[in-house]
Design a protein around this motif. Structure first.
Motif, mmCIF file in Angstrom:
data_model
loop_
_atom_site.group_PDB
_atom_site.id
_atom_site.type_symbol
_atom_site.label_atom_id
_atom_site.label_comp_id
_atom_site.label_asym_id
_atom_site.label_seq_id
_atom_site.Cartn_x
_atom_site.Cartn_y
_atom_site.Cartn_z
ATOM 1 N N VAL A 165 12.742 11.567 6.119
ATOM 2 C CA VAL A 165 13.335 10.228 6.141
ATOM 3 C C VAL A 165 12.299 9.276 6.728
ATOM 4 N N TYR A 166 11.833 8.309 5.918
ATOM 5 C CA TYR A 166 10.790 7.387 6.354
ATOM 6 C C TYR A 166 11.247 5.941 6.168
ATOM 7 N N GLY A 167 11.142 5.167 7.237
ATOM 8 C CA GLY A 167 11.487 3.755 7.178
ATOM 9 C C GLY A 167 12.952 3.499 7.452
ATOM 10 N N ILE A 168 13.245 2.287 7.912
ATOM 11 C CA ILE A 168 14.610 1.949 8.307
ATOM 12 C C ILE A 168 15.560 1.868 7.123
ATOM 13 N N GLY A 169 15.034 1.520 5.926
ATOM 14 C CA GLY A 169 15.896 1.469 4.748
ATOM 15 C C GLY A 169 16.505 2.821 4.448
ATOM 16 N N ILE A 226 5.104 6.890 0.095
ATOM 17 C CA ILE A 226 6.064 5.816 0.348
ATOM 18 C C ILE A 226 5.373 4.496 0.041
ATOM 19 N N LEU A 227 5.944 3.703 -0.860
ATOM 20 C CA LEU A 227 5.386 2.394 -1.162
ATOM 21 C C LEU A 227 5.830 1.411 -0.085
ATOM 22 N N VAL A 228 4.876 0.815 0.596
ATOM 23 C CA VAL A 228 5.181 -0.193 1.614
ATOM 24 C C VAL A 228 5.060 -1.549 0.932
ATOM 25 N N GLY A 229 6.187 -2.055 0.434
ATOM 26 C CA GLY A 229 6.200 -3.326 -0.284
ATOM 27 C C GLY A 229 7.484 -3.506 -1.061
ATOM 28 N N PHE A 284 0.847 -1.194 0.000
ATOM 29 C CA PHE A 284 0.000 0.000 0.000
ATOM 30 C C PHE A 284 0.882 1.243 0.000
ATOM 31 N N ILE A 285 0.279 2.337 -0.363
ATOM 32 C CA ILE A 285 0.984 3.620 -0.366
ATOM 33 C C ILE A 285 0.748 4.312 0.964
ATOM 34 N N TYR A 286 1.833 4.721 1.595
ATOM 35 C CA TYR A 286 1.745 5.450 2.871
ATOM 36 C C TYR A 286 2.183 6.892 2.655
ATOM 37 N N ARG A 287 1.363 7.812 3.161
ATOM 38 C CA ARG A 287 1.724 9.232 3.108
ATOM 39 C C ARG A 287 1.499 9.838 4.484
ATOM 40 N N PHE A 311 8.473 -0.595 11.136
ATOM 41 C CA PHE A 311 9.868 -0.235 10.846
ATOM 42 C C PHE A 311 10.002 0.455 9.500
ATOM 43 N N ASN A 312 9.097 0.197 8.573
ATOM 44 C CA ASN A 312 9.230 0.734 7.220
ATOM 45 C C ASN A 312 8.454 2.015 6.956
ATOM 46 N N ILE A 313 7.715 2.515 7.952
ATOM 47 C CA ILE A 313 6.969 3.755 7.711
ATOM 48 C C ILE A 313 7.292 4.872 8.696
#
Length: 655
Positions: free
Chosen positions: A543-547, A427-430, A413-416, A534-536
């Protein structure tokens, strides 16, 4: 020798004669007594309240009817508190002889009562201060006796027959004005009817109060509604508190006010239709309750005030029994109990107030549930706070989601993020996002550190931690402000993905209900919830997510992070945009940050999350090597001064 019967007759005769004499004396000197009473009141107002009380004309009409004209109470150096042009009333002489004042009839023509505040000067301050001073040094109050005395005196001042024409109640709070003008009020044969005109800076309306009122028997049944079309708007609060509220009608029914031994019982009900409330602290939209009713039984004793558990609160299809108590027998204790009997889940969802639970609109459920809340707080023993919340389910299941589709957490899903009502970049969660990191590719140290700081019992609780709630409530009561929350990772996840960051009652209530549904219906596994979390979450400016975070700070992948780096990332989660203040002008962690890191490490040791082998290289300092380094305020070394110092050394030794 007189018999006992003769003595009784003689005594009765003497009392009748004395009473007749007293009445005759009162009748002869009643006007003189009246003038003396007015002078006494005027003197009291002058000395105790720095105010002027005057009556232009006062006289008796017949035996018990009193006529007054131009009655004025005006504090010195402030606006007049009240002024009545004509007042006519009859007084119950029998009550007066035993020290009580009970009005029989009342006629008022042309008058006003006003409360004003201009700058810091209020025209009623003297009377408030006097009341506060008289409370000092008083013994412990008997609540039942005090309330019954006040209610009885107040109702005695309500006449059995009343005619008011043009009596206004005015409010002026530094320009925020409201006037409620009783153009006509009639109480005849226990039937009350009024015609009211309300005017503020923002609206004008005509209201009506109608119904039954029997002050002597302490009973009433009155209705309050609008003569004009549309809802009744509540004056003043919109300008003063930015609280806009309205309703179609209100009904108040007092069935019984009775003192039984040491207890006072007040029974009745009140209802309201189409209550609408709008305030930025409550919700971003209008909150509407279509039908609400409160069947109450207030109980007061010598050392307690309570709403009895036989009371019933109803809004739409939801009914529950409240119990609220304030006790002072030994310690000061506050109690709250709520019991919702078994009801259909769908009835509960469909009864949620419009505007307060927008994300539940369209949700459908099956099954039943009942709920109980038990809260108790002892002011002298705050650490013994009781907080118990229990729900019993019977085939409870969500069959259709509303706006908040919790199932979307299981897929891409897309997170904003929404910050200050501004949507941030998507942010694409996937797996389609190169920065997306599965849980098994995140350093185990980071998982341990974040769970320790944010939610140690994440894998064992069902969305909420009762003990955390208790400690949060205790601290908030002690500090008299909202200084501590009790947010779990589940609550943070729901807030970030489905809700907003607005601090409103609506958002918090929706968060609690959505978390309960998420955690208690096995919609998403704990591992998947933690992975999405962790990813959002925000880990720095944009800066969003651990990556993104691991590369922004350390130019590493999440699997390569060492213990120190994980401790750092876990500590900055509460204020990620202020990470730069953790470092000094040499790019090194400040002392307070090092102490926080040491404290967190010790906690993890005690909980068995770390071993000595894990900390062999912990002495290595944090080095910010990614683009985050540009945010640090690092002093640049003066290379010119270095060269000069070098030349001086060369000349001295003739090198």
């Amino acid at each position: 020798m007189r018999t006992g019967k003769q003595k009784i007759i003689l005594a009765s005769t003497i009392l009748i004669v004395l009473f007749t004499v007293l009445i005759s004396v009162f009748y002869i000197f009643r006007n003189a007594v009246l003038q003396q009473t007015i002078a006494k009141v005027s003197n009291t107002m002058e000395i105790d309240y720095n105010s002027t009380f005057s009556v232009k004309k006062a006289s008796f009409d017949g035996f018990s009817t009193l006529n007054l004209s131009d009655v004025v109470l005006a504090p010195k150096n402030a606006d007049t508190l009240f002024k009545i042009q004509k007042l006519k009333t009859s007084i119950n002489i029998w009550k007066l002889l035993i020290g009580d004042i009970q009005l029989g009839t009342l006629n008022i023509n042309n008058g006003f009562v006003q409360l004003t505040k201009k700058g810091k000067i209020r025209n009623f301050d003297a009377f408030i201060k006097k009341d506060k001073q008289t409370e000092i040094g008083k013994e412990k109050r008997d609540y039942a006796e005090f309330a019954y005395r006040i209610i009885s005196k107040a109702l005695n001042l309500v006449p059995t027959d009343m005619v008011l024409d043009n009596l206004s109640f005015r409010l002026d709070d530094n320009g925020k004005k409201a006037t409620i003008n009783f153009q006509k009020m009639r109480l005849v044969d226990k039937q009350l009817e009024t015609s009211i005109r309300v005017q503020t800076n923002t609206f004008t309306q005509r209201w009506k109060i109608k119904g039954f009122a029997d002050p002597r028997n302490k009973k009433a049944d009155i209705r309050f509604f609008n003569i004009d079309t549309g809802a009744i708007k509540v004056p003043y609060f919109d300008e003063r508190y930015n609280l806009k509220s309205s309703f179609d009608s209100i009904r108040l029914n007092i069935q019984n006010i009775d003192r039984d031994g040491d207890e006072l019982h007040i029974d009745g009900f009140t209802s309201i239709k189409n209550l609408k409330v709008n305030h930025p602290k409550i919700a971003s939209k209008d909150v509407v309750i279509k039908n609400a009713r409160f069947d109450f039984r207030f109980l007061l004793g010598s050392d307690f005030v309570s709403v009895d558990s036989t009371s019933i609160v109803q809004f739409n299809k939801v009914k529950f029994h409240p119990y609220v108590a304030y006790e002072t027998k030994k310690d000061t204790v506050y109690k709250l109990k709520v019991a919702i009997p078994k009801m259909k889940a769908q009835d509960f969802i469909s009864s949620l107030p419009d505007g307060l639970f927008t994300h539940f609109q369209g949700m459908e459920a099956q099954g039943n549930f009942d709920y109980n809340l038990n809260f108790s707080f002892n002011k002298n023993k705050p650490d013994q706070l009781v907080f118990e919340s229990n729900i019993k389910k019977e085939n409870l299941k969500i069959t259709k989601y509303g706006e908040a589709n919790l199932n979307k957490l299981n897929g891409e899903f897309i997170y904003r993020a929404l910050i200050k009502n501004v949507l941030q970049r998507p942010i694409l969660v996937g797996s389609g996002n190169p920065n997306y990191t599965p849980l098994n590719q995140i350093s185990p140290y980071l998982r341990k550190c974040v769970l320790t700081t944010e939610d140690p019992s994440f894998f064992s609780h069902h969305g909420f931690i009762n003990e955390a709630f208790k400690q949060s409530i205790i601290k908030n009561i002690k500090t008299k402000k909202f200084s501590r929350g009790a947010s779990t990772i589940s609550m943070q996840l729901v807030k970030n993905v489905f809700l907003t960051r607005e601090k409103t009652v609506s958002r918090k209530l929706e968060e609690i209900l959505l978390v309960y549904i998420l955690e208690n219906n096995r919609i998403v596994s704990k591992e998947r919830m933690l992975e999405v979390y962790f990813n959002i979450i925000e880990w720095g400016p944009n800066v969003y997510g651990i990556g993104e975070a691991s590369r922004f700070y350390f130019q590493k992948s999440p699997s390569e992070l060492n213990l120190n780096e994980c401790l750092y990332l876990a500590r900055i989660i509460p204020s990620p945009k202020k990470f730069m203040y953790q470092f000094n002008d040499q790019g090194m962690l400040k002392d307070f940050a090092i102490k926080q890191e040491s404290f967190l490490t010790n906690i993890m040791f005690r909980r068995g999350l770390l071993s000595p082998d894990d900390t062999i290289y912990q002495s290595q300092r944090i080095i910010i090597s990614g683009s985050a380094r540009s945010f640090l305020r690092i002093k640049t070394q003066d290379t010119t001064q270095v060269k000069i110092d070098s030349l001086s050394v060369d000349e001295e030794f003739d090198l």
